[in-house]
Design a protein around this motif. Structure first.
Motif, PDB file in Angstrom:
ATOM      1  N   LEU A 280      42.172  30.320  43.954  1.00  0.00           N
ATOM      2  CA  LEU A 280      42.573  31.085  42.836  1.00  0.00           C
ATOM      3  C   LEU A 280      41.810  30.282  41.484  1.00  0.00           C
ATOM      4  O   LEU A 280      41.546  31.065  40.712  1.00  0.00           O
ATOM      5  CB  LEU A 280      43.854  30.823  42.680  1.00  0.00           C
ATOM      6  N   GLU A 281      41.835  28.916  41.606  1.00  0.00           N
ATOM      7  CA  GLU A 281      41.341  27.898  40.521  1.00  0.00           C
ATOM      8  C   GLU A 281      39.989  28.376  40.182  1.00  0.00           C
ATOM      9  O   GLU A 281      39.578  28.595  39.149  1.00  0.00           O
ATOM     10  CB  GLU A 281      41.492  26.725  40.747  1.00  0.00           C
ATOM     11  N   GLN A 282      39.209  28.832  41.363  1.00  0.00           N
ATOM     12  CA  GLN A 282      37.663  29.155  41.132  1.00  0.00           C
ATOM     13  C   GLN A 282      37.357  30.498  41.092  1.00  0.00           C
ATOM     14  O   GLN A 282      36.213  30.946  40.933  1.00  0.00           O
ATOM     15  CB  GLN A 282      36.830  28.552  42.275  1.00  0.00           C
ATOM     16  N   VAL A 283      38.465  31.311  41.205  1.00  0.00           N
ATOM     17  CA  VAL A 283      37.985  32.883  41.254  1.00  0.00           C
ATOM     18  C   VAL A 283      37.326  33.312  40.091  1.00  0.00           C
ATOM     19  O   VAL A 283      37.665  32.967  38.994  1.00  0.00           O
ATOM     20  CB  VAL A 283      39.601  33.444  41.586  1.00  0.00           C
ATOM     21  N   ASP A 284      36.519  34.239  40.288  1.00  0.00           N
ATOM     22  CA  ASP A 284      35.899  34.803  39.124  1.00  0.00           C
ATOM     23  C   ASP A 284      35.958  36.408  39.478  1.00  0.00           C
ATOM     24  O   ASP A 284      35.280  36.656  40.099  1.00  0.00           O
ATOM     25  CB  ASP A 284      34.538  34.526  38.922  1.00  0.00           C
ATOM     26  N   TYR A 285      37.106  37.166  38.935  1.00  0.00           N
ATOM     27  CA  TYR A 285      37.259  38.264  39.369  1.00  0.00           C
ATOM     28  C   TYR A 285      37.123  39.371  38.254  1.00  0.00           C
ATOM     29  O   TYR A 285      37.679  38.863  37.007  1.00  0.00           O
ATOM     30  CB  TYR A 285      38.500  38.478  39.971  1.00  0.00           C
ATOM     31  N   ALA A 286      36.639  40.322  38.718  1.00  0.00           N
ATOM     32  CA  ALA A 286      36.483  41.619  37.402  1.00  0.00           C
ATOM     33  C   ALA A 286      37.475  42.667  37.634  1.00  0.00           C
ATOM     34  O   ALA A 286      37.472  43.456  38.514  1.00  0.00           O
ATOM     35  CB  ALA A 286      35.303  42.170  37.712  1.00  0.00           C
ATOM     36  N   GLY A 287      38.643  42.494  36.807  1.00  0.00           N
ATOM     37  CA  GLY A 287      39.447  43.325  36.760  1.00  0.00           C
ATOM     38  C   GLY A 287      39.498  44.592  35.990  1.00  0.00           C
ATOM     39  O   GLY A 287      38.211  44.469  35.149  1.00  0.00           O
ATOM     40  N   ALA A 288      40.335  45.674  35.912  1.00  0.00           N
ATOM     41  CA  ALA A 288      40.111  46.768  34.952  1.00  0.00           C
ATOM     42  C   ALA A 288      40.042  46.337  33.465  1.00  0.00           C
ATOM     43  O   ALA A 288      39.396  47.147  32.719  1.00  0.00           O
ATOM     44  CB  ALA A 288      41.403  47.532  35.207  1.00  0.00           C
ATOM     45  N   THR A 289      40.663  45.211  32.908  1.00  0.00           N
ATOM     46  CA  THR A 289      40.396  44.926  31.464  1.00  0.00           C
ATOM     47  C   THR A 289      39.399  43.683  31.447  1.00  0.00           C
ATOM     48  O   THR A 289      39.193  43.552  30.159  1.00  0.00           O
ATOM     49  CB  THR A 289      41.905  44.370  31.075  1.00  0.00           C
TER      50      THR A 289
END
Lengths: 320, 394, 251, 287
Positions: B346-355
Motif C-alpha cells: 500500500l505504501e508503494q501503490v501507484d494506482y489510477a482511480g477515477a479521480t
C-alpha cells in the motif's frame, strides 16, 4: 438469610475467580468484550445508586461519564499526570458538577427529573462542541495517553489488551467494594427507606433531599471514574460521547440486570454487552434482535435478570 | 500546505482498467487473499451514511470477484456495525480481526471511531484503510507519524478549504462569507482550515453557525445571513441537509443574492432541481461527483444505479467502492503474504482511480485531487482538479 | 344452588395478588338485605376479599356464588352489570372532572348509559352533590368526595355494595354522616359488605360481623354476641377466649 | 428580522406541537415515557414517501395513507407492548419503549436501506407574510396544528372516549372499578397519539426534504422538553409550550447562532422547572 448471604458471597467470589483466569482461555476479542462490560459497569453502578436506591431515573449519567473522560484526557495530555490521579480527579469533578444540577433537579417529580437530567446531557454536549479552546470541539481529543501506573510521572504503561483488562478488573472490584460500603452504611439504608416510601421516610425524620443529593453526587463520581478508564482505553473522546447511545446502554444494563441490586447490575453489564456482541453474527438484523430481546426480557422478568436467576437457583434448596 | 499545482482533470485510470481486463491468473503467483472487514454505522441515526458506504464496497466486491478476484482468489467482505461510536467500532473491528481473521479493516466514517481503531489495528498488524473520515489527526499520526497500519484514501479538508477560497476569490470576487456548516468534526474542521487561509485571499467571515446533523429548520439563520449582506454562504455540510437549506433559501428570497461555496452536493442534479435559482453560481470542491466525466466513474455510477434501484451513489459509495480496487491492486503487487507485505504494498501503490492517481505520502495520506464544480445555467460544470501536498505539523 | 336475588355465597375461596396468596380457603355466605361488617387485623385479607368478589384480585380456587352464577374470573364491568358495586379504600373519583362528569364515568359499564331518574336517585340520596354538580371533584371536601363515590357506586342501583374503609381520613361528624347514609342505603334493600378499621363504629351499624384472620373467616355472628375484649382476643390469637383451638366455624 | 423570528418560531413550534401532543396524551393515560415516539413520526414520513414512490399516490392522498399505515403498526405495538405497561413500574416502560424504538428504526433501515431518501411532494412555493417568506406547506402545518388542537380539545371534553381518556389519566384504579376497559382506552389513546405523530411526519416531510431510519431520535428528545414545560398531559399547554420553544429557538438561532439552538429547549426547561416545578401551564387541567 444466612445461606442466602453465603450464596451471594460464594457467587461473587466464584465469578471473580472466573474473571481472573478468563484471559488465559479467551481470545483478544472476547477479552475486549469483557473490558467493554467493565467500562459500562462503573457508570452503571452509579445509575443503580441514584435509580435503584434513591428512586430517580437520571440521564445525566453519561454526561458525568463524558465530563470525567474529558477531565482525565486533558490532565494526561496537558500535564502528563499519572492515571490514578486522573481517575480520581475525573470522579471528583463529575461529583462537583452534579451538585449544582442536583439542587434544582432533585426537588422535581420523577418525570420532570428525567427530563432535566436529559437536558443536562444536551447542554454538556453543546458545551463540549463549542468550548473549542479546551475540548477542540468536534475534532475531539485524540491520542490520549495510555494509563501510566506510576506514583507521579513515568511508571508502567498499560499497553496490551490483557493489561487493560486487569486494570479494568481491579478498578471494578474497587468500585464494587465502594458501592457495597455505601449501600450498607447508614446513609445507604436511608436511601433504601426513601425509595420504599418517601413520605414515611420524611416523617421519621430522614432528610430525604440530602440523601438523594448524596446518591446523585456519588452516581456522578462513579460515572466520572468510568469515563476516565474509557478515555484511556479508547484513546479518543469527542462530543459524541453525550449521544443517547451510551445512556441507553446503561439503562438497559441496570434495568435489565436488576435495579437496586448489586449482583444484578454486575450481571447486567456482562449479559447485555455479551448479547449485543453475540448478535454481531448477523449485522443486518442485530439491532432489531437486540430490541426484541429487550422487550422480551423486560416483560419476562420485570425485576431484572439476576433476581430471576437467583429465584430459580434458590427454589430447589427450598424444595428439599 | 506546500506546492499548489493546478492541472487538467485526470481521466480514467488506465491502471485500474487493465486490472479488470487482465486474465485473473496472469499475476497470481504472490497475491494476498483479501479478507476485508467493513466497519461503518449500519444501525441507528448514522446508518444513513453507512448505507452508502456498504453499498459501494459490496458492489466492488461483486465486480472484482466476478472478474476472477485477486490472483484467482475472491475477495471476502464482512460487515461490522459501528453505530458511528468508538465503543461499537472497536468491538466490531476486534471481532472481525480475531474471530473472522480479516487482514484489512475498511472504515469508519465517524472520525472518533476511526481514531479509536488506529491503536487496535496497530497492535493486531492489520491494515486500516479509511475513505471517509476528515479529522486531520488521523494521518498526522499515521505513517511516519506513528500508526504504521493506518492509510487514508480521502483528500484532506485542508486542501478543500483552500481551493474553495481561492477559486471564489480569483474567479468570482467573493470575500464576504457567512459560515453555515455541519456541527461535527468535518464541518468544524473545514471551517478551521478556511480561517487559516482567509487572510491570503482578503476574505472575512461575517457570522458563524453550525447545525446538528438532524437539524431541519434553518430559517432563523438564513434570515440573519440575508440581513448581514454576505456574498456567499461557506458551507461544509451534509448532502440531504443541503437540499433542505436551499429550499429554505428559496422561501426566504435569498436566491440570486447569496451563493453557496464549499461542499455538500450543491452541484448534484438532484440538488439543483430543488432550487435552480438558488444554486446558480454555487461552487463546490468535491473529492468525487457522479457527474465526473471520467468513463470509469460514469461506469461506476451506472452499475451502482443498476444494482440499487434508483439510489444515486454519494461520495462514500464511491470512496468505499474505489477502496476495494485499491486494495486489490496493492494485494496483487505485494511480495509476500503477511500483513507487512500488504502494508508495504500500500505504501508503494501507484494506482489510477477515477479521480486521479492514488499514492500515499509518508503519513499514509493519499494525494488526491479536489475537483471544482460551478453551477452555470442549471448544470454543474467541472472547473478543474487541484492537488497539493499537506504540510504536517512536526 | 338456588338463584336467590341478592345472595352472595363464597366457598373455599383462595385468592391474592399474583403468586402471593392472601385468602386461604375462605367460606362466607351473605343473605339479601344483610349488612355485614368484615373485621380482623391488618393483613387478614378483608380488602382482598372485596377485591376478589369484584374481580380485581387473582382468584386461584373456590367459588364466588352470586344469585346463582359464579363470578370467579369475571371482569369488574360484568360484575357491575350483575348488580354489585364497589367503593374502594382511598380516593376513587376523577379529581379534575366535575361531579356530573364523574357520575357519567360511573355509568360506563351500563349498556345504555343511565338516565335522569338514576341521577336524581343519587342526588336525592346525597343532596349536596346536586349543589356541587359543576364543581371538579377534587374541590369537594373529604366527606363530600366519599359521598360522591358512594353515589357513583349507587348509580347503577346495585343489590350488593362492597365498601372498603369509608371512614379513613374523615372527621368524626363526617363519619357519622357517611355511616347514616350506609344505613339508609341498606334499609332501601341493598346488601352491604363493609370493611372497617373503626371496629366500634362498624359494630354499631352492621347486622352481622365476620372476623377474618390469616385469610379465613374464624368467627361470625351478630355484633351483640361478642364483646370488644373478645374481639381483641380473636384479633391477637385467632381464638375466642376460652374456646378450644379449632374454633373457627359458625356459631 | 423580528417578523422572521416570529414567523419562524410559530411554524417550527407547530411542528413540535403536533408530535408532542401525541406523546403527552399517551403519557397521560400510561404514565410511561415513550422513547419510541419519534419513530412514529419517522414512520409517518416513510409511509408518505412509500405511498408516493411505490404506489404513486399524490401527496395529498399519501398523508391519510401514512396515518393509516402507522395506525395499524401502532395498534399492533399497543396490543403487544403498551398494554402491558398499564400496571408496570415506570422503568419497564423505559426499557420496553427503547426496545420498540430500536426495532422500528432498524426494521425501516433493513427494509428501505440505511441511506437517506429525498421526499418529493407538498407545496413549497414561498408566500410573503409581513415581509417574511414562508412556504405554503408551513402555512398548512400551522393551520393543521390549530385545527387538530381544537379538535382534540373538543374530543377530550365532549366525547365519551375523550372523557374516558381523561378519567384513565386521572385515576386508573377508579376506572377499573367503574368497569372501564382500560387496556382498550390505552390502546386507543396510543394509536391516536402515534397517528398524530405520523400526521406531523407526513405534513413536515416536504419541508424537511429528506428521510432516513434514524430521524426520529432527535424529535423524541426535544418532545420531552416540550411536554414537561407544557405540564404533562395538558393539551392546550403543549401547544403553547411548543410555540414558546419555537419562538425561543428561533430567536437564539437568529441572534446567537444555530449551534446553541438545541440547548435552548433544555436550558429553558431547567429554568422553568426551577421556578415552577409543575411546568409552565397548570397541571390541574389535564388534557
Amino acid at each position: 438469610m444466612g445461606s442466602d448471604m453465603r450464596l451471594r458471597i460464594g457467587g461473587f467470589a466464584g465469578f471473580l475467580a472466573l474473571l481472573l483466569v478468563a484471559p488465559a482461555f479467551l481470545g483478544e476479542y472476547q477479552v475486549h468484550a469483557l473490558i467493554v462490560s467493565l467500562t459500562f459497569l462503573l457508570p452503571a453502578l452509579g445509575l443503580n445508586l441514584i435509580l435503584g436506591y434513591a428512586g430517580m431515573l437520571s440521564f445525566a449519567q453519561m454526561a458525568f461519564f463524558g465530563i470525567g473522560a474529558y477531565v482525565s484526557a486533558l490532565m494526561a495530555m496537558r500535564w502528563g499526570t499519572p492515571f490514578w490521579l486522573n481517575f480520581l480527579a475525573a470522579g471528583v469533578v463529575a461529583g462537583v458538577v452534579a451538585l449544582p444540577l442536583g439542587i434544582p433537579a432533585l426537588r422535581l417529580r420523577k418525570y420532570s427529573f428525567v427530563m432535566c437530567t436529559l437536558g443536562f446531557a444536551v447542554i454538556a454536549q453543546t458545551l463540549a462542541k463549542n468550548w473549542v479552546s479546551v475540548t477542540r470541539g468536534d475534532l475531539g481529543l485524540s491520542n490520549v495517553p495510555r494509563p501510566m501506573l506510576g506514583l507521579w510521572s513515568g511508571g508502567i504503561e498499560i499497553r496490551g489488551i490483557t493489561s487493560y483488562y486487569y486494570l479494568a478488573l481491579g478498578l471494578s472490584v474497587i468500585a464494587v467494594l465502594a458501592f457495597l460500603a455505601i449501600v450498607s452504611s447508614p446513609a445507604g439504608r436511608y436511601m433504601i427507606a426513601i425509595r420504599e416510601d418517601e413520605t414515611l421516610a420524611a416523617s421519621v425524620g430522614a432528610p430525604t433531599w440530602r440523601y438523594r443529593m448524596a446518591a446523585f453526587v456519588l452516581s456522578g463520581v462513579f460515572a466520572g471514574c468510568g469515563g476516565s478508564f474509557y478515555v484511556h482505553y479508547y484513546t479518543v473522546i469527542s462530543p459524541t460521547i453525550f449521544d443517547p447511545y451510551y445512556g441507553n446502554t446503561l439503562l438497559v444494563i441496570v434495568l435489565g440486570g436488576g435495579v437496586g441490586t448489586l449482583g444484578g447490575v454486575v450481571a447486567g453489564s456482562f449479559i447485555f454487552v455479551a448479547l449485543s456482541e453475540v448478535l454481531r453474527v448477523a449485522p443486518d438484523i442485530r439491532m432489531i434482535a437486540y430490541g426484541l430481546l429487550l422487550i422480551v426480557v423486560v416483560f419476562g422478568c420485570p425485576e431484572g435478570l439476576l433476581p430471576l436467576l437467583m429465584r430459580k437457583l434458590r427454589r430447589p434448596t427450598h424444595a428439599t | 500546505m506546500g506546492v499548489f499545482s493546478r492541472r487538467g482533470l485526470l481521466l480514467a485510470g488506465g491502471g485500474a482498467a487493465s486490472l479488470l481486463g487482465l486474465p485473473a491468473t496472469a499475476r497470481a503467483q504472490s497475491a494476498i487473499t483479501l479478507k476485508i472487514g467493513l466497519v461503518v454505522p449500519l444501525s441507528g441515526p448514522s446508518a444513513r451514511w453507512g448505507g452508502f458506504a456498504s453499498h459501494g464496497a459490496e458492489l466492488a466486491m461483486k465486480q472484482i470477484n466476478a472478474a476472477g478476484g485477486v490472483g484467482g482468489k475472491p475477495i471476502e467482505l464482512l460487515k461490522g456495525d459501528s453505530q458511528g461510536t468508538p465503543v461499537e467500532a472497536v468491538s466490531a473491528a476486534r471481532r472481525l480481526i480475531s474471530q473472522d481473521g480479516v487482514n484489512v479493516i475498511l472504515g469508519d466514517i465517524a472520525s472518533s471511531a476511526t481514531i479509536a481503531l488506529q491503536p487496535v489495528v496497530e497492535e493486531a498488524k492489520v491494515v486500516l484503510l479509511n475513505g471517509a473520515s476528515s479529522n486531520p489527526d488521523i494521518t498526522y499520526k499515521a505513517g511516519v507519524g506513528g500508526f504504521k497500519y493506518t492509510f487514508r484514501s480521502y483528500p484532506t479538508d485542508e486542501l478543500r478549504a483552500r481551493v474553495i477560497l481561492q477559486y471564489a476569490a480569483e474567479k468570482r470576487g467573493i470575500t464576504k462569507y457567512a459560515v453555515l456548516s455541519v456541527d461535527n468534526d468535518y464541518g468544524r474542521g473545514a471551517i478551521a482550515f478556511s480561517k487559516k487561509y482567509l487572510p491570503e485571499f482578503k476574505a472575512t467571515i461575517l457570522s458563524e453557525d453550525y447545525y446538528k446533523d438532524d437539524e431541519t429548520d434553518f430559517r432563523p439563520v438564513l434570515s440573519r445571513i440575508k440581513s448581514l449582506g454576505a456574498q456567499s454562504i461557506l458551507m461544509y455540510g451534509l448532502p440531504d441537509t443541503t437540499r433542505l437549506i436551499v429550499r429554505q433559501m428559496l422561501e426566504l428570497g435569498l436566491a440570486g443574492k447569496v451563493t453557496l461555496a464549499g461542499n455538500g452536493e450543491f452541484t448534484y442534479p438532484d440538488t439543483i432541481k430543488v432550487a435552480p435559482s438558488v444554486l446558480n453560481g454555487a461552487i463546490e470542491a468535491a473529492a468525487w461527483s457522479p457527474d465526473l466525466a471520467s468513463p470509469r466513474s460514469q461506469k461506476f455510477v451506472a452499475d451502482y444505479k443498476a444494482a440499487y434501484g434508483t439510489e444515486v451513489p454519494n461520495v462514500h459509495s464511491y470512496t468505499h467502492w474505489e477502496a476495494l480496487y485499491l486494495l486489490a491492486a496493492a494485494a496483487k503487487a505485494a511480495t509476500g503474504t503477511g500483513p507487512e507485505a500488504l502494508r508495504t504494498a500500500l505504501e508503494q501503490v501507484d494506482y489510477a482511480g477515477a479521480t486521479g492517481r492514488v499514492h500515499f505520502d509518508s503519513h499514509h495520506q493519499a494525494e488526491l485531487p479536489m475537483i471544482i464544480y460551478e453551477v452555470e445555467g442549471g448544470k454543474a460544470i467541472e472547473k478543474g482538479a487541484f492537488t497539493a501536498k499537506v504540510n504536517y505539523p512536526t | 344452588m338456588p338463584a336467590e336475588s341478592g345472595t352472595l355465597d363464597i366457598q373455599a375461596l383462595r385468592a391474592g395478588y399474583g403468586p402471593l396468596e392472601i385468602i386461604r380457603s375462605l367460606d362466607l355466605k351473605v343473605e339479601a338485605g344483610e349488612f355485614v361488617a368484615l373485621m380482623g387485623p391488618n393483613g387478614a385479607g378483608k380488602s382482598t376479599l372485596l377485591k376478589s368478589i369484584f374481580g380485581m384480585a387473582t382468584v386461584t380456587d373456590g367459588r364466588i356464588g352470586w344469585e346463582g352464577q359464579d363470578l370467579r374470573g369475571r371482569k369488574p364491568g360484568h360484575i357491575l352489570r350483575a348488580g354489585i358495586a364497589y367503593v374502594p379504600q382511598g380516593r376513587c373519583n376523577f379529581p379534575q372532572m366535575s361531579v356530573d362528569e364523574n357520575l357519567d364515568m360511573a355509568t360506563y359499564a351500563a349498556p345504555k348509559g343511565v338516565g335522569k331518574a338514576e341521577r336524581d336517585y343519587v342526588f336525592d340520596l346525597f343532596p349536596i352533590l346536586r349543589e356541587r354538580r359543576r364543581m371538579p371533584a377534587g374541590y369537594l371536601s373529604g366527606g363530600e368526595q366519599q359521598m360522591l363515590e358512594m353515589g357513583m357506586a349507587m348509580l347503577l342501583r346495585p343489590r350488593l355494595l362492597l365498601i372498603d374503609e369509608p371512614s379513613v381520613g374523615l372527621s368524626p361528624q363526617t363519619i357519622q354522616k357517611v355511616f347514616a347514609e350506609m344505613i339508609r342505603i341498606n334499609q332501601a334493600g341493598c346488601t352491604i359488605l363493609l370493611v372497617e378499621q373503626n371496629t366500634r363504629k362498624a359494630m354499631e351499624v352492621a347486622s352481622r360481623a365476620a372476623v377474618l384472620r390469616l385469610g379465613q373467616v374464624i368467627w361470625t355472628g351478630p355484633p351483640s354476641a361478642i364483646s370488644f375484649a373478645e374481639l381483641g382476643e380473636i384479633f391477637m390469637t385467632g381464638r375466642l377466649p376460652g374456646a378450644p383451638d379449632e374454633t373457627r366455624g359458625q356459631p | 428580522m423580528l417578523t422572521d423570528v416570529a414567523v419562524n418560531g410559530i411554524t417550527a413550534g407547530s411542528v413540535y406541537a403536533l408530535v408532542a401532543v401525541g406523546m403527552t396524551i399517551i403519557f397521560g393515560v400510561l404514565r410511561a415515557i415513550n422513547f419510541a415516539h419519534g419513530e412514529y413520526y419517522m414512520l409517518g414520513t416513510f409511509g408518505a414517501w412509500w405511498a408516493i414512490e411505490t404506489v404513486e399516490l399524490p401527496y395529498l392522498v399519501s398523508i391519510p395513507a401514512a396515518v393509516v399505515i402507522v395506525g395499524v403498526i401502532a395498534f399492533a405495538i399497543g396490543v403487544l407492548v403498551m398494554r402491558r405497561l398499564i400496571d408496570a413500574p415506570f422503568q419497564i416502560g423505559v426499557v420496553a419503549t427503547l426496545g420498540v424504538s430500536l426495532v422500528l428504526q432498524n426494521v425501516v433501515i433493513l427494509v428501505f436501506g440505511g441511506s437517506y431518501k429525498m421526499f418529493d411532494g407538498g407545496w413549497i412555493e414561498p408566500v410573503d407574510i409581513f415581509g417574511a417568506g414562508v412556504s405554503q406547506q408551513r402555512i398548512i402545518i400551522v393551520i393543521a396544528a390549530l385545527v387538530i388542537f381544537g379538535g382534540l380539545e373538543l374530543m377530550v371534553r365532549r366525547t365519551r372516549f375523550g372523557k374516558t381518556m381523561r378519567a384513565v389519566a386521572q385515576n386508573i384504579e377508579a376506572c377499573k372499578i367503574m368497569g372501564v376497559d382500560v387496556p382498550r382506552v390505552v390502546t386507543g389513546t396510543f394509536v391516536l397519539g402515534c397517528c398524530l405523530a405520523a400526521l406531523s411526519g407526513a405534513l413536515t416531510a416536504p419541508v424537511t426534504g429528506s428521510l432516513y431510519g434514524g430521524m426520529g431520535t432527535a424529535i423524541t428528545v426535544k418532545t420531552f422538553a416540550i411536554i414537561v414545560m407544557g405540564g404533562v398531559g395538558n393539551v392546550g399547554g403543549t401547544l403553547l409550550a411548543a410555540w414558546l420553544l419555537g419562538l425561543m429557538e428561533s430567536a437564539v438561532a437568529g441572534y446567537l447562532g444555530l449551534q446553541f439552538r438545541d440547548a435552548v429547549a433544555f436550558v429553558a426547561l431547567i429554568a422553568v422547572l426551577t421556578v415552577m416545578p409543575g411546568g409552565l401551564f397548570s397541571r390541574r387541567e389535564r388534557f
